[in-house]
Structures are given as C-alpha cells and as structure tokens.
Motif scaffolding. Structure first.
Motif, PDB file in Angstrom:
ATOM      1  N   GLY A 225      44.180  33.177  41.845  1.00  0.00           N
ATOM      2  CA  GLY A 225      43.559  34.543  41.421  1.00  0.00           C
ATOM      3  C   GLY A 225      44.797  35.596  40.712  1.00  0.00           C
ATOM      4  N   LYS A 226      45.954  35.693  41.260  1.00  0.00           N
ATOM      5  CA  LYS A 226      46.958  36.268  40.661  1.00  0.00           C
ATOM      6  C   LYS A 226      47.113  36.103  39.131  1.00  0.00           C
ATOM      7  CE  LYS A 226      49.767  37.204  44.797  1.00  0.00           C
ATOM      8  NZ  LYS A 226      51.048  36.902  45.444  1.00  0.00           N
ATOM      9  N   LYS A 227      46.731  34.779  38.662  1.00  0.00           N
ATOM     10  CA  LYS A 227      46.927  34.624  37.299  1.00  0.00           C
ATOM     11  C   LYS A 227      45.848  34.935  36.355  1.00  0.00           C
ATOM     12  CE  LYS A 227      47.177  30.315  34.207  1.00  0.00           C
ATOM     13  NZ  LYS A 227      47.214  28.970  34.145  1.00  0.00           N
ATOM     14  N   HIS A 228      44.634  34.915  37.052  1.00  0.00           N
ATOM     15  CA  HIS A 228      43.363  35.075  36.152  1.00  0.00           C
ATOM     16  C   HIS A 228      43.017  36.657  36.619  1.00  0.00           C
ATOM     17  CE1 HIS A 228      42.328  31.222  34.988  1.00  0.00           C
ATOM     18  NE2 HIS A 228      42.757  30.529  36.143  1.00  0.00           N
ATOM     19  N   TYR A 229      43.128  37.274  37.804  1.00  0.00           N
ATOM     20  CA  TYR A 229      42.694  38.604  37.869  1.00  0.00           C
ATOM     21  C   TYR A 229      43.748  39.270  38.568  1.00  0.00           C
ATOM     22  CZ  TYR A 229      38.683  35.585  37.544  1.00  0.00           C
ATOM     23  OH  TYR A 229      37.590  34.643  37.052  1.00  0.00           O
ATOM     24  N   GLY A 230      44.683  39.122  38.642  1.00  0.00           N
ATOM     25  CA  GLY A 230      45.797  39.904  39.245  1.00  0.00           C
ATOM     26  C   GLY A 230      45.595  40.421  40.514  1.00  0.00           C
ATOM     27  N   THR A 231      45.244  39.542  41.490  1.00  0.00           N
ATOM     28  CA  THR A 231      44.986  39.798  42.814  1.00  0.00           C
ATOM     29  C   THR A 231      45.876  40.215  43.679  1.00  0.00           C
ATOM     30  OG1 THR A 231      44.809  37.310  43.368  1.00  0.00           O
ATOM     31  CG2 THR A 231      42.912  38.193  42.733  1.00  0.00           C
ATOM     32  N   PRO A 232      45.897  41.137  44.630  1.00  0.00           N
ATOM     33  CA  PRO A 232      46.854  41.528  45.575  1.00  0.00           C
ATOM     34  C   PRO A 232      47.497  40.288  46.362  1.00  0.00           C
ATOM     35  CG  PRO A 232      45.062  42.719  46.050  1.00  0.00           C
ATOM     36  CD  PRO A 232      44.746  42.056  44.883  1.00  0.00           C
ATOM     37  N   THR A 233      46.412  39.369  46.789  1.00  0.00           N
ATOM     38  CA  THR A 233      46.963  38.345  47.597  1.00  0.00           C
ATOM     39  C   THR A 233      46.221  37.060  47.168  1.00  0.00           C
ATOM     40  OG1 THR A 233      44.910  38.402  49.042  1.00  0.00           O
ATOM     41  CG2 THR A 233      46.772  39.563  49.692  1.00  0.00           C
ATOM     42  N   GLU A 234      46.510  35.925  47.756  1.00  0.00           N
ATOM     43  CA  GLU A 234      45.941  34.522  47.115  1.00  0.00           C
ATOM     44  C   GLU A 234      44.541  34.170  47.957  1.00  0.00           C
ATOM     45  OE1 GLU A 234      46.744  32.677  45.010  1.00  0.00           O
ATOM     46  OE2 GLU A 234      48.828  33.250  44.432  1.00  0.00           O
ATOM     47  N   PHE A 235      44.146  35.335  48.626  1.00  0.00           N
ATOM     48  CA  PHE A 235      42.804  34.968  49.452  1.00  0.00           C
ATOM     49  C   PHE A 235      41.451  35.705  48.794  1.00  0.00           C
ATOM     50  CE2 PHE A 235      46.406  35.470  52.163  1.00  0.00           C
ATOM     51  CZ  PHE A 235      46.737  33.960  52.419  1.00  0.00           C
ATOM     52  N   GLY A 236      41.591  35.469  47.599  1.00  0.00           N
ATOM     53  CA  GLY A 236      40.245  36.171  46.635  1.00  0.00           C
ATOM     54  C   GLY A 236      38.902  35.036  46.972  1.00  0.00           C
ATOM     55  N   PHE A 237      37.793  35.985  46.530  1.00  0.00           N
ATOM     56  CA  PHE A 237      36.613  35.293  46.399  1.00  0.00           C
ATOM     57  C   PHE A 237      35.759  36.171  45.424  1.00  0.00           C
ATOM     58  CE2 PHE A 237      36.680  37.666  50.393  1.00  0.00           C
ATOM     59  CZ  PHE A 237      35.475  38.503  50.316  1.00  0.00           C
ATOM     60  N   CYS A 238      34.539  35.848  45.192  1.00  0.00           N
ATOM     61  CA  CYS A 238      33.813  36.327  44.002  1.00  0.00           C
ATOM     62  C   CYS A 238      32.452  36.338  44.190  1.00  0.00           C
ATOM     63  CB  CYS A 238      34.104  35.819  42.485  1.00  0.00           C
ATOM     64  SG  CYS A 238      33.074  36.394  41.305  1.00  0.00           S
ATOM     65  N   ILE A 239      31.548  37.282  44.006  1.00  0.00           N
ATOM     66  CA  ILE A 239      30.268  37.330  43.981  1.00  0.00           C
ATOM     67  C   ILE A 239      29.645  37.279  42.389  1.00  0.00           C
ATOM     68  CG2 ILE A 239      28.027  38.497  44.969  1.00  0.00           C
ATOM     69  CD1 ILE A 239      29.577  39.639  46.972  1.00  0.00           C
ATOM     70  N   LYS A 240      28.979  36.204  42.370  1.00  0.00           N
ATOM     71  CA  LYS A 240      28.756  35.975  40.932  1.00  0.00           C
ATOM     72  C   LYS A 240      27.181  35.987  40.837  1.00  0.00           C
ATOM     73  CE  LYS A 240      28.969  32.630  37.105  1.00  0.00           C
ATOM     74  NZ  LYS A 240      27.793  32.249  36.666  1.00  0.00           N
ATOM     75  N   PRO A 241      26.328  37.004  40.377  1.00  0.00           N
ATOM     76  CA  PRO A 241      24.954  37.138  40.311  1.00  0.00           C
ATOM     77  C   PRO A 241      24.538  35.909  39.376  1.00  0.00           C
ATOM     78  CG  PRO A 241      25.853  39.178  39.963  1.00  0.00           C
ATOM     79  CD  PRO A 241      27.031  38.208  39.949  1.00  0.00           C
ATOM     80  N   TYR A 242      23.119  35.799  39.388  1.00  0.00           N
ATOM     81  CA  TYR A 242      22.645  34.474  38.776  1.00  0.00           C
ATOM     82  C   TYR A 242      22.599  34.690  37.237  1.00  0.00           C
ATOM     83  CZ  TYR A 242      21.047  32.395  43.165  1.00  0.00           C
ATOM     84  OH  TYR A 242      20.978  31.843  44.659  1.00  0.00           O
ATOM     85  N   LYS A 243      22.294  36.041  37.174  1.00  0.00           N
ATOM     86  CA  LYS A 243      22.167  36.617  35.578  1.00  0.00           C
ATOM     87  C   LYS A 243      23.161  36.377  34.663  1.00  0.00           C
ATOM     88  CE  LYS A 243      22.563  41.423  36.995  1.00  0.00           C
ATOM     89  NZ  LYS A 243      22.090  42.723  36.973  1.00  0.00           N
ATOM     90  N   VAL A 244      24.298  36.437  35.612  1.00  0.00           N
ATOM     91  CA  VAL A 244      25.899  36.308  34.764  1.00  0.00           C
ATOM     92  C   VAL A 244      26.079  34.943  34.434  1.00  0.00           C
ATOM     93  CG1 VAL A 244      28.167  36.566  34.912  1.00  0.00           C
ATOM     94  CG2 VAL A 244      26.699  38.230  35.846  1.00  0.00           C
ATOM     95  N   ARG A 245      26.036  34.349  33.388  1.00  0.00           N
ATOM     96  CA  ARG A 245      26.065  32.991  33.040  1.00  0.00           C
ATOM     97  C   ARG A 245      27.499  32.563  32.405  1.00  0.00           C
ATOM     98  NH1 ARG A 245      21.518  29.977  32.220  1.00  0.00           N
ATOM     99  NH2 ARG A 245      22.487  28.669  30.704  1.00  0.00           N
TER     100      ARG A 245
END
Length: 528
Positions: free
Chosen positions: A285-305
């Motif tokens: 996560g820190k490499k892709h999105y700059g997360t403050p910690t390594e415990f990231g997760f994501c909610i991806k809607p169906y319409k986002v392909r």
C-alpha cells in the motif's frame, strides 16, 4: 439537421437516398434519368464480399464435407460426433459452453482449465487439489489478484469463477492464484478474538445480559453482522492525502462521522454500498497509494472495472482492526451463505476419503482393493467393516514400529539421512529470507499456529522455526549439537533435544513446549 458540408439540396437528397434493391442494376438507374449518387465522406461505405451472395446469408461453412470425430468422448458438452469450427467473436458464449480459466501458483507457474459457466470456486479448488495430489482440506482457496492495482481478495466458495473472470477489463494484469488461506473460516472458530469488545461496544450495550463471546456467536449463527465501529484512515478522492474518520458499519451500510465519534444522524455520511462492491486487501500500500500503515484495504464497486478512479481506499491502525473490518464486510455482504459454506466444508472433512462420490475417483483409485496376506495365499476383503478394522490394525502396527523416533536415539554416529530427511517435508522451505517468510505466512493467513521451517541466514548450520501468533510472525532459532557421537536439535540450549527436525515439528504439534501455541498449519506451495 443537414450536414455542414452539403453543397445544395439536390446533392443532399441524393446522398440520403435508399440504396438500390438487389434486383435493380446500374443501367436501371441511368434509364430513370438520375445520375450516379454522390457519396459523402461522412457516410459509411458498405463493401460486399460477393455480388452473388445476399447480405442476409452467412458464409457457407458447411460447404466442406463433415469430418467424423474419432474421439467423441472428448467433444463439446453437446456431444456432437462432428467436429465443428468454433464461433469466435460472435457474442457471449452459450450457458452450456465451457470456458478457459487460467490459474497461477505461488511460484508463477500457470495451468489452464476448462470450466462450465456454473463452476464455483470450491469446485475448481477441488479439481486443482486432485490434479496436484495435494492434501485435501478446507484451507485451499482461489485468490483474485489485481497486480497493477496491488489488490487481492479470496473468492468465496459459492462464487462463480467464470462470472468473476468476465468482469475483468481486457488486457488487465489480473489473474487467479491457487494457494492456502487458513483465515478463510477463522471467524467461525475464534470469533471472540476476531471481534474485539471495543469495536462492538454498541452491541454489548444493547445486550448487557449476554457475554461477549455468546453475543458474537449468536450473530454468526443467524448469519448477521454485528455493528462495528472504529477509526480508519480515508484517502480523499483524487488526492494522496489521508484523513482519520470514525466509521460505523450498520445494517443499512457503511457510514463515517463528520464530527468526531458522533453517531448523530446529522453527522453520519453514507460512504459505500457493500452489497454492490468487492472488498480487497491492499498489498504494498505504501508503494501504490502512500498508505500511512501496511494494513490497508479497498472497497471496489462493481461498476469500476479498471483504474484507480472510483476505488475507496481505507487503512486501519493494526492487523487486528483490519481483520475485524474484513470479517464484518464478508458477513454483511454474504450473510447466511457464508455460514452454509463453512458447514458444507466441515461436512466434507468429516467424511472418510473413500466415501466421496464416484466421479471424483480416478482409475487408479478404483483399481485398489483391500487384501489380506495373513494366510498362505492372499484374499480380497469384501466386507467394509473388516476393511476398516484391518486398516486400523495396520496403522497401529506402523505406530509401534516408529516409536523409536519419539525417543532419543541410542549412542551411535549420526547418519546423513537423519540430518537431511527434513528436506522432503512440505513445511520445509529451504533458504527463504525472513522478509519472504513473513509475506508468505501473511498471504496464507495470519492465524495462530501457521508455521514453516527454513534455513538460518545468520547461522549456516542452524534452522529457524517461523510461527504466527496473535497475528504476528515470530522466529525461533534451531541449533544442531553433537554429544558423544549423537546429533540432536534444540531450541532451548539443550534442555529439550530432538533426533531430527521431523521429531521437533511433530512434538510441537502435540505439545506447546517453549512456543506460545502449538503448530497447527504448515505453509506449503504446490506446483501446478
């Protein structure tokens, strides 16, 4: 409205005329007194492949003679004895047709499988287990991995593999990975530790007469999700700025408070519809999105392909908080279906391996019979109860023969076999680094008792037992020692000695010893 490049009304009228019918010719048009139609560059020009063949007719694929299929048992589900050319690019495939699904192993190897439209993730995992001759248990899983986004999630047992694959954008670096996931049904075993009291405090206040573990178990048995609340880091859309908000998961959806920890409806902002989204773990996560910690997760809607736009990125403070949120999201989305999947898997494990349905047995399995060689000549045992008793006697006799392995060997020189026999075990991973070990255990589930044994990088003659406890990976050094010509291994300066690493592992699978917990699940990687 008329086109901008029309010269006059006559030219415009001729450009919009209907094309001549199939019976009319160019000479007929001249006899009518009209000139050839003027083609406009803004209009498409239809090119016919042959003037003899009307547009409505399809190419005559049947002009060639039919070829009898020499292998009718290998043909399509329609069981047609004639080999036909595949219809590529002619719309979506039929429901009964098979689809090619590529599955990757953790070593990067790929295997292509044919799957029907109704094939579930559990059925595909069972097929891979049989083909790789792996040990069948509930922990095998199919993981959906988006490498370009750094997202991954474990497919539920009832999800349709072909349907998930069809939702991927063309050309995206997305794949299925076949690996272990010991945390898949851990919420039904260690539910009290998975849902801390501080994150379900509102449910405890509403049910003061019930204990914490009893309350969580009632929610799980009913297929419902407890109300979970806590602080999460939220990434603002279109920016790399993360802000801390107080989130609350209710029956109506996921909300966050715009004013501290207030639960007043005026301060609650609706965040996401979990029923129309998939929940992913964020890797690197820190490499892709700059997360403050390594415990990231994501909610991806169906319409986002594809792409990052539309992803709802969140980050928790520690692994326990993230595990609680992920388990709550699964219960919120799937409900009772998740509990039924767990019950069906437990029912499969409770059945003996020979009780499985006939189609799952291979030809070699059907050729095996129970034999009795106690007399002068062998005989086939046909009574099922006698077969079971003979199998138990064989196992008991084998245990008696191998009891010497559970005691220290007699005074003799160590053999090269006892010093290298551990290399054949599935829990031994050779010269794997400490960082790769933590990533491997993290991918296969941070569950108490998940372990592996590897060679030590600092001590050339030593080994390391890497064990997961309380969602953290701990490492224990195993040192060899020789005394009076005997080689043994120890983790506590010689107070407890073992003849080889296999004896050490088997001892700690039964007894905790100096470890914080027993060894329960070993990390393994199968070759596809």
């Amino acid at each position: 409205s008329p086109p901008d490049n029309a010269m006059d009304g006559g030219a415009q009228q001729s450009s919009l005329r209907e094309p001549p019918g199939p019976g009319s010719t160019e000479q007929d048009e001249r006899d009518g007194g009209e000139g050839p139609p003027e083609l406009k560059r803004s209009l498409p020009l239809f090119i016919h492949g042959s003037s003899r063949q009307p547009l409505e007719e399809e190419p005559r694929a049947s002009s060639l003679p039919s070829i009898p299929n020499p292998f009718p048992e290998l043909c399509s589900p329609s069981n047609s004895p004639i080999l036909s050319s595949p219809a590529l690019g002619q719309g979506p495939p039929r429901e009964g047709a098979t689809h090619v699904v590529k599955v990757f192993g953790e070593d990067g190897a790929c295997r292509s499988l044919e799957a029907a439209a109704g094939t579930t993730a559990r059925q595909l995992c069972e097929t891979l287990v049989r083909r790789t001759r792996a040990l069948q248990d509930h922990s095998w899983a199919l993981v959906e991995l988006h490498q370009h986004l750094g997202l991954e999630r474990c497919l539920e047992d009832h999800e349709l593999v072909v349907e998930v694959q069809s939702s991927w954008p063309p050309g995206a670096d997305t794949r299925f990975v076949f690996r272990k996931n010991f945390a898949k049904y851990e919420l039904f075993r260690s539910n009290a530790s998975l849902f801390p009291e501080v994150m379900v405090s509102s449910c405890l206040e509403a049910n003061k007469s019930m204990a914490h573990s009893e309350l969580i178990q009632n929610f799980l048995n009913s297929g419902s999700c407890p109300e979970v609340q806590g602080f999460l880091q939220l990434r603002e859309p279109g920016r790399k700025v993360w802000k801390r908000f107080y989130f609350s998961l209710r029956r109506s959806g996921l909300y966050y408070s715009t004013k501290g920890t207030s639960k007043d409806p005026r301060h609650l902002q609706y965040f996401a519809d979990l029923s129309e989204s998939n929940i992913y773990y964020v890797t690197q996560g820190k490499k892709h999105y700059g997360t403050p910690t390594e415990f990231g997760f994501c909610i991806k809607p169906y319409k986002v392909r594809s792409g990052v736009k539309g992803l709802k990125l969140l980050c928790s403070e520690d692994e326990q908080s993230r595990s609680c949120w992920m388990a709550a999201f699964r219960l919120f989305k799937y409900g009772m279906q998740l509990y039924r999947n767990y019950q069906q898997e437990q029912a499969r494990l409770s059945q003996p391996p020979w009780v499985g349905p006939t189609p799952l047995r291979s030809v070699s399995d059907n050729a095996l019979v129970a034999m009795d060689f106690s007399g002068c000549t062998g005989r086939v045992i046909e009574n099922p109860s006698e077969v079971l008793s003979v199998a138990l006697e064989e196992a008991q006799a084998w245990r008696k023969k191998t009891t010497h392995r559970y005691s220290l060997p007699a005074a003799c020189h160590s053999s090269p076999l006892s010093a290298a026999i551990h290399r054949t075990q599935p829990w031994f991973h050779g010269r794997i680094s400490r960082e790769d070990t933590q990533q491997l255990i993290g991918r296969q589930g941070l569950v108490d008792g998940v372990f592996l044994v590897r060679e030590s990088q600092r001590n050339p003659k030593g080994f390391v037992l890497s064990l997961c406890h309380l969602q953290r990976v701990k490492h224990y050094l195993i040192l060899p020692s020789e005394e009076e010509g005997r080689l043994y291994f120890t983790m506590d300066d010689g107070q407890t000695r073992f003849a080889d690493l296999i004896q050490l592992v088997e001892f700690h699978q039964i007894n905790r010893g100096i470890l914080p917990c027993k060894l329960r699940h070993y990390c393994t990687c199968v070759a596809l």
